[in-house]
Motif scaffolding. Structure first.
Motif, mmCIF file in Angstrom:
data_model
loop_
_atom_site.group_PDB
_atom_site.id
_atom_site.type_symbol
_atom_site.label_atom_id
_atom_site.label_comp_id
_atom_site.label_asym_id
_atom_site.label_seq_id
_atom_site.Cartn_x
_atom_site.Cartn_y
_atom_site.Cartn_z
ATOM 1 N N MET A 275 0.847 -1.181 0.000
ATOM 2 C CA MET A 275 0.000 0.000 0.000
ATOM 3 C C MET A 275 0.885 1.234 0.000
ATOM 4 O O MET A 275 1.851 1.336 0.742
ATOM 5 N N ASN A 276 0.523 2.187 -0.799
ATOM 6 C CA ASN A 276 1.275 3.425 -0.902
ATOM 7 C C ASN A 276 1.012 4.282 0.343
ATOM 8 O O ASN A 276 -0.107 4.402 0.815
ATOM 9 N N PHE A 277 2.061 4.880 0.893
ATOM 10 C CA PHE A 277 1.942 5.672 2.112
ATOM 11 C C PHE A 277 1.050 6.894 1.917
ATOM 12 O O PHE A 277 0.328 7.294 2.812
ATOM 13 N N LYS A 278 1.066 7.491 0.734
ATOM 14 C CA LYS A 278 0.246 8.675 0.472
ATOM 15 C C LYS A 278 -1.241 8.349 0.448
ATOM 16 O O LYS A 278 -2.068 9.195 0.705
ATOM 17 N N GLN A 279 -1.596 7.115 0.133
ATOM 18 C CA GLN A 279 -2.997 6.730 0.060
ATOM 19 C C GLN A 279 -3.485 6.058 1.344
ATOM 20 O O GLN A 279 -4.627 5.626 1.407
ATOM 21 N N LEU A 280 -2.652 6.021 2.354
ATOM 22 C CA LEU A 280 -2.989 5.326 3.581
ATOM 23 C C LEU A 280 -4.212 5.949 4.265
ATOM 24 O O LEU A 280 -5.120 5.239 4.684
ATOM 25 N N TYR A 281 -4.254 7.258 4.359
ATOM 26 C CA TYR A 281 -5.362 7.942 5.025
ATOM 27 C C TYR A 281 -6.235 8.721 4.041
ATOM 28 O O TYR A 281 -6.991 9.586 4.440
ATOM 29 N N LEU A 282 -6.143 8.409 2.788
ATOM 30 C CA LEU A 282 -6.871 9.160 1.774
ATOM 31 C C LEU A 282 -8.380 9.079 1.975
ATOM 32 O O LEU A 282 -9.086 10.079 1.830
ATOM 33 N N ASP A 283 -8.897 7.909 2.353
ATOM 34 C CA ASP A 283 -10.339 7.785 2.560
ATOM 35 C C ASP A 283 -10.814 8.603 3.757
ATOM 36 O O ASP A 283 -11.894 9.203 3.731
ATOM 37 N N ILE A 284 -9.993 8.666 4.811
ATOM 38 C CA ILE A 284 -10.364 9.458 5.985
ATOM 39 C C ILE A 284 -10.384 10.940 5.634
ATOM 40 O O ILE A 284 -11.318 11.665 6.012
ATOM 41 N N TYR A 285 -9.387 11.418 4.905
ATOM 42 C CA TYR A 285 -9.358 12.823 4.511
ATOM 43 C C TYR A 285 -10.508 13.152 3.571
ATOM 44 O O TYR A 285 -11.074 14.241 3.627
ATOM 45 N N GLN A 286 -10.871 12.218 2.726
ATOM 46 C CA GLN A 286 -11.982 12.444 1.805
ATOM 47 C C GLN A 286 -13.298 12.570 2.575
ATOM 48 O O GLN A 286 -14.113 13.438 2.284
ATOM 49 N N LYS A 287 -13.508 11.729 3.601
ATOM 50 C CA LYS A 287 -14.710 11.837 4.428
ATOM 51 C C LYS A 287 -14.738 13.177 5.158
ATOM 52 O O LYS A 287 -15.793 13.804 5.278
ATOM 53 N N PHE A 288 -13.582 13.611 5.648
ATOM 54 C CA PHE A 288 -13.508 14.905 6.326
ATOM 55 C C PHE A 288 -13.873 16.035 5.376
ATOM 56 O O PHE A 288 -14.651 16.929 5.733
ATOM 57 N N GLN A 289 -13.344 16.002 4.170
ATOM 58 C CA GLN A 289 -13.646 17.041 3.191
ATOM 59 C C GLN A 289 -15.125 17.056 2.834
ATOM 60 O O GLN A 289 -15.720 18.112 2.643
ATOM 61 N N ASP A 290 -15.730 15.880 2.776
ATOM 62 C CA ASP A 290 -17.155 15.805 2.433
ATOM 63 C C ASP A 290 -18.043 16.345 3.550
ATOM 64 O O ASP A 290 -19.083 16.944 3.287
ATOM 65 N N LYS A 291 -17.657 16.146 4.814
ATOM 66 C CA LYS A 291 -18.500 16.516 5.941
ATOM 67 C C LYS A 291 -18.154 17.842 6.598
ATOM 68 O O LYS A 291 -18.852 18.264 7.522
ATOM 69 N N LYS A 292 -17.100 18.511 6.162
ATOM 70 C CA LYS A 292 -16.642 19.679 6.908
ATOM 71 C C LYS A 292 -17.625 20.837 6.887
ATOM 72 O O LYS A 292 -17.654 21.640 7.807
ATOM 73 N N GLY A 293 -18.478 20.938 5.922
ATOM 74 C CA GLY A 293 -19.441 22.029 5.877
ATOM 75 C C GLY A 293 -20.730 21.738 6.618
ATOM 76 O O GLY A 293 -21.551 22.630 6.830
ATOM 77 N N THR A 294 -20.946 20.503 7.047
ATOM 78 C CA THR A 294 -22.206 20.146 7.682
ATOM 79 C C THR A 294 -22.194 20.321 9.191
ATOM 80 O O THR A 294 -23.253 20.356 9.801
ATOM 81 N N HIS A 295 -21.028 20.456 9.800
ATOM 82 C CA HIS A 295 -20.956 20.566 11.257
ATOM 83 C C HIS A 295 -21.361 21.969 11.675
ATOM 84 O O HIS A 295 -20.877 22.966 11.154
ATOM 85 N N GLY A 296 -22.272 22.062 12.660
ATOM 86 C CA GLY A 296 -22.793 23.353 13.087
ATOM 87 C C GLY A 296 -21.889 24.109 14.033
ATOM 88 O O GLY A 296 -22.026 25.306 14.205
ATOM 89 N N GLY A 297 -20.983 23.440 14.698
ATOM 90 C CA GLY A 297 -20.096 24.105 15.645
ATOM 91 C C GLY A 297 -20.628 24.008 17.063
ATOM 92 O O GLY A 297 -21.681 23.434 17.333
ATOM 93 N N TYR A 298 -19.922 24.615 17.980
ATOM 94 C CA TYR A 298 -20.255 24.550 19.396
ATOM 95 C C TYR A 298 -21.251 25.647 19.743
ATOM 96 O O TYR A 298 -21.115 26.789 19.322
#
Length: 81
Positions: A1-24
Motif C-alpha cells: 500500500m502506498n503511504f500517500k494513500q494510507l489515510y486518503l479515505d479518511i481525509y476524503q470523508k472529512f472534506q465531504d462533511k466539513k461544511g455540515t458541522h454546526g459548531g459549538y
C-alpha cells in the motif's frame, strides 16, 4: 500500500462533511465536570493578609465537607422506624 494513500479515505470523508458541522453552541454549558464552589470570605484577600492560616483552614474544611458528602452518596441513608 502506498503511504500517500494510507489515510486518503479518511481525509476524503472529512472534506465531504466539513461544511455540515454546526459548531459549538456557547449558550449551553457542557454536562461534564465543573469547578466546585469556592468558600466566601467577608473581606478581600490582600498581599498583607494576616489571617491566611484561618482562610486556608476554612478552605480545607469546605473541601473535606464536600468529599464527605460525595462519600455519603455511596451508601443510602438507613431507614429508621
Amino acid at each position: 500500500m502506498n503511504f500517500k494513500q494510507l489515510y486518503l479515505d479518511i481525509y476524503q470523508k472529512f472534506q465531504d462533511k466539513k461544511g455540515t458541522h454546526g459548531g459549538y453552541d456557547f449558550q449551553h454549558s457542557p454536562v461534564g465536570s465543573a469547578t466546585p464552589p469556592a468558600p466566601k470570605f467577608p473581606e478581600k484577600v490582600k498581599w498583607w493578609t494576616l489571617n491566611r492560616p484561618s482562610r486556608l483552614q476554612t478552605i480545607r474544611d469546605k473541601r473535606d465537607q464536600q468529599q464527605q458528602d460525595i462519600i455519603n452518596l455511596q451508601s443510602p441513608p438507613s431507614a429508621k422506624p
